[in-house]
Design a protein around this motif. Structure first.
Motif, PDB file in Angstrom:
ATOM      1  N   THR A  15       8.489  -6.759   1.348  1.00 48.95           N
ATOM      2  CA  THR A  15       7.394  -6.003   1.052  1.00 48.95           C
ATOM      3  C   THR A  15       6.408  -6.633  -0.482  1.00 48.95           C
ATOM      4  O   THR A  15       7.004  -7.078  -0.611  1.00 48.95           O
ATOM      5  CB  THR A  15       8.517  -4.159   0.466  1.00 48.95           C
ATOM      6  N   THR A  16       5.678  -5.913  -0.341  1.00 44.42           N
ATOM      7  CA  THR A  16       4.981  -6.228  -1.698  1.00 44.42           C
ATOM      8  C   THR A  16       5.369  -6.598  -2.858  1.00 44.42           C
ATOM      9  O   THR A  16       5.685  -7.281  -3.137  1.00 44.42           O
ATOM     10  CB  THR A  16       3.304  -5.029  -1.942  1.00 44.42           C
ATOM     11  N   ASP A  46      -2.553  -4.714   0.208  1.00 40.10           N
ATOM     12  CA  ASP A  46      -1.465  -3.701   0.977  1.00 40.10           C
ATOM     13  C   ASP A  46      -2.194  -3.319   1.921  1.00 40.10           C
ATOM     14  O   ASP A  46      -2.651  -2.132   0.864  1.00 40.10           O
ATOM     15  CB  ASP A  46      -0.610  -3.865  -0.038  1.00 40.10           C
ATOM     16  N   ASP A  94       1.080 -12.321   5.738  1.00 43.04           N
ATOM     17  CA  ASP A  94       2.231 -12.068   4.955  1.00 43.04           C
ATOM     18  C   ASP A  94       3.755 -12.484   5.922  1.00 43.04           C
ATOM     19  O   ASP A  94       4.852 -13.217   5.690  1.00 43.04           O
ATOM     20  CB  ASP A  94       3.503 -10.679   4.794  1.00 43.04           C
ATOM     21  N   VAL A 106      -0.803  -8.735   3.390  1.00 37.74           N
ATOM     22  CA  VAL A 106       0.481  -7.824   3.294  1.00 37.74           C
ATOM     23  C   VAL A 106       0.411  -6.531   4.545  1.00 37.74           C
ATOM     24  O   VAL A 106       0.315  -5.240   3.958  1.00 37.74           O
ATOM     25  CB  VAL A 106       1.147  -7.563   2.361  1.00 37.74           C
ATOM     26  N   SER A 110      -4.818  -1.907  -2.475  1.00 39.00           N
ATOM     27  CA  SER A 110      -4.062  -1.355  -1.458  1.00 39.00           C
ATOM     28  C   SER A 110      -5.156  -0.317  -0.710  1.00 39.00           C
ATOM     29  O   SER A 110      -6.058   0.153  -2.231  1.00 39.00           O
ATOM     30  CB  SER A 110      -2.851  -0.747  -1.869  1.00 39.00           C
ATOM     31  N   VAL A 134      -2.398  -6.283  -7.233  1.00 43.76           N
ATOM     32  CA  VAL A 134      -1.852  -5.449  -5.807  1.00 43.76           C
ATOM     33  C   VAL A 134      -3.668  -4.515  -5.577  1.00 43.76           C
ATOM     34  O   VAL A 134      -3.769  -3.847  -6.403  1.00 43.76           O
ATOM     35  CB  VAL A 134      -0.838  -4.767  -5.797  1.00 43.76           C
TER      36      VAL A 134
END
Length: 242
Positions: A98-99, A160, A49, A76, A118, A116
């Motif tokens: 931010t994501t 993330d 990121d 990220v 996480s 995404v």
């Protein structure tokens, strides 16, 4: 392909072939020139990121304009960890990237498929991301990567998760959640197979010599409490609470 940042260390791993580290902001741009001259139809490109905010978006724009088949894997982790854990944006700027913001920007650039991943998907709300963005637990990374690999053009995978080294620093200052849980290995049960290291790729799992041969132990001073070592099927692991 590798790039500038923590994921540059992936180039050193023999079991995870990662090639061609570029200058910061050039990640994936080399594939634009290489792709017509190779039988490889698609590649993955790592990017942090910090690099994304610095200049990496320019390389992504170039890849989109060139219509090459590439998936950008953007980590990220919320900090420029390799130079001391600074926030992605400087102190004179408002907030941090931010994501969801990255996802919205990539969607605006024309990337149709964004996924995404996480370690904590519960932190997102239903309207956090643009339409079409899918959210997955990090354990699904292999399946998601195979899906993205089959889609033509530029796709993106946003991973993330807070930087482990930075999380450890913040815990020492009382500024980050510190789970009241630790993992230990019963050396009498451990057979020294090393599957825990394969599952977690964690340097806190260390060899220990015993009268019964080499076993494994967890260095509690460097453990980041990620608990991915528990993914292995091993009866020697125990979790301690309190």
């Amino acid at each position: 392909l590798g790039g500038i940042g923590c994921h540059g260390m992936a180039v050193w791993l023999p079991d995870r072939p990662t090639l061609a580290v570029t200058q910061m902001g050039g990640e994936g741009a080399n594939w634009i020139g290489q792709s017509p001259f190779t039988g490889v139809d698609h590649i993955f490109q790592n990017m942090g990121d910090g690099t994304y905010f610095h200049s990496g978006l320019l390389a992504i724009r170039a890849a989109i304009a060139s219509k090459v088949n590439i998936t950008y894997k953007i980590l990220v982790n919320g900090s420029v960890a390799m130079t001391g854990g600074q926030p992605i944006e400087g102190e004179d700027m408002a907030g941090e990237i931010t994501t969801p913001e990255i996802a919205r920007q990539l969607a605006g650039e024309g990337i149709a498929r964004i996924a995404v991943l996480s370690d904590d998907i519960e932190k997102y709300t239903a309207n956090s991301f643009p339409a079409g963005v899918t959210i997955h637990h990090r354990n699904e990374i292999d399946r998601v990567q195979k899906e993205l690999r089959g889609i033509g053009g530029v796709t993106a995978l946003l991973y993330d998760q807070t930087c482990a080294a930075e999380a450890r620093r913040l815990r020492k200052r009382g500024e980050f959640p510190d789970p009241d849980r630790r993992v230990v290995i019963n050396e009498l049960v451990c057979e020294g197979c090393g599957d825990c290291s394969v599952q977690s790729n964690c340097i806190s799992i260390e060899p220990v010599e015993t009268e019964f041969g080499r076993k494994r132990t967890i260095n509690q001073s460097s453990c980041n409490k990620d608990f991915s070592c528990l993914e292995g099927y091993c009866p020697s692991f125990a979790t301690i609470i309190g």
